[in-house]
Design an enzyme around this catalytic site. Structure first.
Site, short mmCIF file in Angstrom:
data_model
loop_
_atom_site.label_atom_id
_atom_site.label_comp_id
_atom_site.label_asym_id
_atom_site.label_seq_id
_atom_site.Cartn_x
_atom_site.Cartn_y
_atom_site.Cartn_z
N PHE A 1 12.15 3.53 3.67
CA PHE A 1 12.67 2.88 4.52
C PHE A 1 12.49 1.49 4.06
O PHE A 1 12.68 0.74 3.95
CB PHE A 1 11.66 3.12 5.78
CG PHE A 1 12.00 2.44 6.73
CD1 PHE A 1 12.63 2.21 7.67
CD2 PHE A 1 11.13 0.99 6.98
CE1 PHE A 1 12.66 1.55 8.43
CE2 PHE A 1 11.36 -0.29 8.19
CZ PHE A 1 12.12 -0.22 8.88
N GLY A 2 11.64 1.77 3.06
CA GLY A 2 10.61 -0.87 2.15
C GLY A 2 9.93 0.58 1.99
O GLY A 2 9.63 1.28 1.88
N LYS A 3 8.83 -0.83 1.91
CA LYS A 3 7.76 -1.32 1.00
C LYS A 3 6.84 -1.79 2.44
O LYS A 3 6.56 -1.84 3.80
CB LYS A 3 7.74 -2.19 0.58
CG LYS A 3 7.92 -2.52 -1.31
CD LYS A 3 8.18 -3.21 -1.83
CE LYS A 3 8.26 -3.22 -3.22
NZ LYS A 3 8.77 -4.64 -3.61
N VAL A 4 5.02 -0.67 2.14
CA VAL A 4 4.21 -1.08 3.36
C VAL A 4 3.52 -1.81 3.24
O VAL A 4 2.80 -1.64 1.45
CB VAL A 4 3.62 0.75 4.02
CG1 VAL A 4 2.69 0.22 4.82
CG2 VAL A 4 4.50 1.39 4.11
N GLY B 1 8.37 3.67 0.77
CA GLY B 1 9.37 4.89 1.65
C GLY B 1 10.40 4.25 1.29
O GLY B 1 11.10 3.31 0.66
N ILE C 1 0.72 -1.08 -0.07
CA ILE C 1 0.06 -0.10 -0.06
C ILE C 1 0.80 1.38 0.38
O ILE C 1 0.02 2.84 -0.12
CB ILE C 1 -0.63 -0.30 1.22
CG1 ILE C 1 -0.22 -0.05 2.47
CG2 ILE C 1 -1.85 -1.07 0.81
CD1 ILE C 1 -1.11 0.35 3.38
N GLY C 2 2.18 0.90 -0.25
CA GLY C 2 3.04 2.33 0.20
C GLY C 2 4.20 2.11 0.10
O GLY C 2 4.87 0.29 0.56
N LYS D 1 5.18 -2.30 7.96
CA LYS D 1 6.43 -1.68 6.93
C LYS D 1 7.69 -2.39 7.13
O LYS D 1 7.95 -2.65 8.34
CB LYS D 1 6.78 -0.35 7.64
CG LYS D 1 7.41 0.66 6.54
CD LYS D 1 7.43 1.97 7.17
CE LYS D 1 7.89 2.45 8.58
NZ LYS D 1 7.95 3.87 8.74
N ASP E 1 10.33 15.17 10.40
CA ASP E 1 9.57 15.16 9.09
C ASP E 1 7.72 15.24 8.57
O ASP E 1 6.72 14.29 8.10
CB ASP E 1 9.90 13.98 8.41
CG ASP E 1 9.99 13.42 6.91
OD1 ASP E 1 10.05 14.68 6.24
OD2 ASP E 1 10.06 12.08 6.36
#
Ligand SMILES: *[C@@H]1O[C@H](CO)[C@@H](O)[C@H](O)[C@H]1NC(C)=O
Ligand SMILES: *[C@@H]1O[C@H](CO)[C@@H](O)[C@H](O)[C@H]1NC(C)=O
Ligand SMILES: *[C@@H]1O[C@H](CO)[C@@H](O)[C@H](O)[C@H]1NC(C)=O
Ligand SMILES: *[C@@H]1O[C@H](CO)[C@@H](O)[C@H](O)[C@H]1NC(C)=O
Ligand SMILES: *[C@@H]1O[C@H](CO)[C@@H](O)[C@H](O)[C@H]1NC(C)=O
Ligand SMILES: *[C@@H]1O[C@H](CO)[C@@H](O)[C@H](O)[C@H]1NC(C)=O
Ligand SMILES: *[C@@H]1O[C@H](CO)[C@@H](O)[C@H](O)[C@H]1NC(C)=O
Ligand SMILES: *[C@@H]1O[C@H](CO)[C@@H](O)[C@H](O)[C@H]1NC(C)=O
Length: 818
Positions: free
Chosen positions: A488-491, A486, A483-484, A505, A601
């Protein structure tokens, strides 16, 4: 025009002319140009070098001049000294002076100039020692002359002789070399530049041709950079001389002329947004000296402000990180700017200068350099050449002693370093354990999960999840459940055993920064429980995984409801409530705990909405707490998202809660205007939302730029309050910004102002909001009937500056009606 008006005009014109000449043309107070050994004056590049027959009075022990039939102008004649001799120049204005020495060795009878060895000094400083040359060369020095005379002494070495073809002694404008250079490491002001004698070893025009003394404002020569580039194939040349602007706070034409600032060498990224390499130049230098490195920048490449962020290195030292030229010269693109750095004593005989892309989020990889000057600084015995006594040693016995000393010293250092290293490792391991303690309490006896499938959720505690449970919840990290994505990685979306929906996440493995952010986030979220902060349900650190499991937020990000993703648009009331909710979350972070926590952020993509559209602040990976800030505020690398960054934090790298307030102000405008904070596809003045919205807010015409779906639906009082609140958040200095608590209060007030009046559908009230059309505007809108897109409406409003807002607003509504 009456007579007085005419005089005024003449006066203004003459003042302007004076100002113009004052800034562009420098007439050196002292200007000695001498063609040594010549009987006639010589004109070179428009400057007349005096025959030194006429200048004989300057010379203490004149020798016979010699001539060469071969060479051009200045170099055809020379003066030869068989004993120590002096040129004495009377100085009419103290301050820095250039001393330029021209050498062209040719043979004349007994004198074989290419074999000559000699030293040259000015009173205090050794300029050349045991110098010898077999080719044509010009040496340029600059010294701050504080006496009435400048004496230049030529001393032949051991049985040799000295020669010189031409000399210049010319005043340097005072502001050319000021005492504000920065030492490269540790980064601090370099003290005492005004006492330094300097030798210009390189003066380079990046991306352009040779700039001759004729084209330079101060008669300097700038050479092209091609031959210094280490990898010419990764560099690109740009040229836009007409774009260069000189503004106050930046460089002047004297610092470097248009032809230097107007060309540059950039990264050749070839439209590859993942480009990551440096453009590097390499220069030969003498080891054992410090160098003053002057960078000339002028962003002739970008289309808009705040587009270009890059790093600048000298050797392996970072000189400037994430340099954004527009933060120095606010709101001016292509303004000339320079920076001075002083190196440490060089150990190698190469000096490298590199530029490379910033790794800030959302920046297109590019870097630019327009010009470069490298100036050698005198050593501790005031000499610009030879070896300092602390390096040489006359007797070999001393040398042995020194070498033994060095070896013993190095040995001791190595042993010390080893001990220190072990100690640090131990400490950091201990530190890690200590550190772990703050988040390991979340660990609920692993045996409970030994079957790996029974993870479930307790409302208030984060759990350490077994990896298999996470795999199961996410259908083994099914790509279609993403679903996302970023930094940092995938969600992933996920469903736990008990049916609880979660967001999972998963960090990219092996990322050091990721690990730090992972730990920060667990730490933060396990300390903070608040209805407007996203809750952490658990985490998984098995098998080097970095997985965070959060409550699932049904309605995604605030950003997704504003633009881009096509999620349903929110009403003004809903938007206000979302802003209020997230302000509460941030207020709690700033004040709800013994140490203030700074989110770092804040952006619309980090504000999530649950099934009831209640806002929760997410993503604490970059957060910092109070004490850490005190320790690291100087060196805290600027992090956060492009377009939301507090300019003060950016300038001073000093982090406070007010940086979050700034970012939140940008979110407020984003909510109002429903457009990205940086949109490079828009006309230049619109690219940066914060700047653009502030412009309209300051004009009191914020309604011109609001989301078209809100048009006519915001009560003017509410909008005014909202606009004022956002404006205060965006104040240049943190101290002028309100606290999150004040912001919260003001937003609640804006909501009340909205609700007090708009009880029914706002459609009926729209006449209150829209003024009458003036005939003029009517005509205008008839002429230009093609008004449709939101931003073309605005640019029309822009063209009609001076027209009151209500008229244009009504026209906007009208043109949509057609
Ligand atoms: C050379 O220039 C000097 C100063 O400009 C002038 O006084 C002198 O007459 C000139 N000499 C010749 C030979 O042109
Ligand atoms: C003049 O130039 C020629 C060749 O360029 C060279 O061989 C000769 O030595 C030069 N003469 C002097 C006096 O430097
Ligand atoms: C030139 O070299 C000689 C011999 O190496 C040395 O004694 C002398 O000090 C040098 N001169 C300068 C000005 O460094
Ligand atoms: C000085 O001259 C003598 C004789 O010409 C020579 O032996 C000696 O090496 C020279 N010293 C230096 C430093 O050049
Ligand atoms: C030259 O030195 C004097 C001190 O004697 C100082 O006041 C002045 O600013 C210096 N000038 C420059 C251009 O560095
Ligand atoms: C130097 O100046 C001349 C005329 O003033 C101009 O035509 C030329 O382009 C300039 N060269 C550079 C490199 O700027
Ligand atoms: C650029 O150069 C600096 C200094 O040498 C170095 O630390 C950095 O890793 C380089 N960056 C890239 C992308 O090569
Ligand atoms: C250069 O010379 C000046 C004056 O003699 C001295 O104060 C300064 O420390 C010297 N610079 C260095 C880097 O040693």
């Amino acid at each position: 025009m009456d007579c007085r008006g005419f005089h005024l005009l003449i006066w203004v014109v003459s003042v302007l002319c004076l100002a113009c000449f004052g800034c562009c043309q420098f007439t050196p107070k002292d200007n000695y140009l001498i063609d040594c050994g010549s009987l006639t004056n010589t004109t070179v590049d428009g400057r007349v070098f005096m025959a030194d027959k006429l200048a004989d009075k300057l010379l203490s022990s004149p020798q016979e001049p010699v001539t060469s039939s071969n060479d051009s102008s200045l170099y055809q004649t020379a003066r030869i000294f068989t004993g120590s001799s002096k040129y004495t120049f009377s100085i009419s204005q103290t301050g820095r002076h250039w001393i330029r020495l021209y050498f062209n060795p040719f043979d004349s009878g007994n004198f074989i100039m290419s074999k000559a060895t000699f030293s040259v000094s000015s009173q205090k400083y050794g300029l050349l020692s045991n110098f010898t040359t077999n080719s044509k060369v010009v040496k340029e020095f600059s010294v701050n002359v504080t006496t009435d005379n400048l004496v230049i002494t030529f001393s032949p070495s051991n049985n040799s002789f000295a020669f010189i073809n031409a000399i210049e002694v010319v005043s340097v404008p005072d502001q050319l070399i000021t005492d504000n250079a920065i030492l490269i490491s540790p980064q601090e002001k370099f003290q005492g530049l005004m006492w330094q004698a300097l030798e210009t070893v390189y003066r380079v025009n990046m991306g352009g041709p040779t700039v001759t003394p004729l084209n330079d404002t101060l008669g300097r020569t700038w050479v092209p950079d091609q031959s210094f580039l280490l990898q010419a194939n990764v560099a690109k040349v740009v040229s836009k001389i007409s774009a260069v602007k000189y503004v106050s706070g930046g460089a002047t034409r004297q610092i470097a002329p248009d032809s230097v600032y107007g060309t540059a060498t950039c990264m050749k990224s070839d439209d590859d947004p993942d480009s990551n390499f440096n453009v590097t130049w390499e220069f030969n230098v003498d080891p054992g000296f410090q160098y003053l490195v002057r960078f000339h920048f002028c962003d002739i490449e970008s289309e808009g402000l705040n587009e270009l962020y890059f790093n600048v290195f000298i050797d392996s030292w970072m000189a400037v990180k994430d340099l954004d030229l527009s933060t120095y010269l606010v709101n001016v693109l292509a303004a000339a700017y320079y920076m001075d750095y002083v190196t440490l004593k060089t150990v190698s005989n190469k000096l490298r200068v590199s530029i490379g892309p910033s790794n800030l989020h959302n920046t297109y990889p590019n870097a630019i350099l327009n010009g470069l000057e490298i100036m050698k600084m005198n050593n501790s015995v005031s000499s610009l050449s030879g070896l300092a006594p602390d390096i040489t040693s006359s007797s070999s016995k001393k040398n042995v002693g020194m070498i033994v000393g060095v070896i013993v010293g190095v040995f001791i250092l190595v042993v010390l370093a080893g001990v220190l290293f072990m100690w640090c490792r131990k400490r950091s391991r201990m530190g890690q354990q200590g550190h772990s303690k703050t988040w390991i309490p979340l660990y609920i006896n692993g045996s409970k999960y030994s079957n790996g499938t029974t993870a479930s959720v307790n409302s208030n505690l984060g759990y350490r999840f077994p990896f298999v449970a996470v795999q199961e919840a996410t259908n083994n990290f099914d790509e279609s459940w993403v679903i996302g994505i970023g930094g940092f990685g995938k969600v992933y979306k996920g469903v736990l055993n008990d049916g609880t929906k979660v967001a999972v996440k998963r960090g990219n493995p092996r990322s050091q920064q990721g690990l730090a952010e992972f730990q920060t986030e667990i730490e933060m979220l396990s300390q903070f429980r608040h209805r407007h902060l996203v809750s952490l349900i658990g985490y998984c650190d098995e098998k080097n995984e970095m997985i965070l499991i959060y409550e699932y937020m049904e309605n995604g990000t605030l950003k997704g409801h504003l633009y881009g993703l096509g999620l349903p648009s929110l009403s003004w009331k809903q938007r206000l409530e979302v802003c209020i909710g997230s302000a509460r979350g941030l207020h709690y972070l700033h004040t709800g705990y013994a140490k203030a926590v700074i989110h770092r952020d804040v952006k619309s993509a980090n504000i999530l909405l649950d099934e009831n559209l209640m806002a929760k602040v997410a993503d604490f990976g970059l957060s910092k707490t109070g004490p850490e800030i005190d320790q690291t505020h100087v060196s805290t690398a600027v992090k956060g998202s492009f377009g939301y960054l507090d300019p003060e934090y950016f300038r001073r790298q000093q982090l406070t809660e007010k940086s979050d307030v700034y970012s939140f102000g940008v979110v407020l405008f984003e909510v109002l205007c429903a457009r990205p904070v940086i949109d490079p596809t828009l006309p230049r003045e619109m690219v940066n939302l914060a700047e653009w919205a502030m412009k309209w807010q300051k004009k009191g015409q914020l309604e011109q730029i609001i989301d078209s779906t809100l048009a006519g639906k915001i009560r003017p009082d509410s909008l005014r309050k909202f606009g004022e609140t956002a404006e205060k958040c965006l104040a240049d200095f943190g101290i002028d910004r309100p606290s999150m608590g004040d912001v919260l209060w003001n937003l609640e007030y804006a909501l009340q102002l909205q609700e007090a009046v708009v009880q029914g559908e706002p459609e009926e009230n729209s006449t209150n909001l829209i003024g009458e059309l003036s005939p003029q505007i009517n005509n205008f809108s008839q002429v230009d009937a093609s008004v449709s897109a939101a931003h073309s409406d605005v640019s029309i409003a822009d063209d009609l500056s001076g027209v009151s807002m209500s008229r244009v607003f009504s026209q906007l509504v009208k043109s949509e009606g057609r």
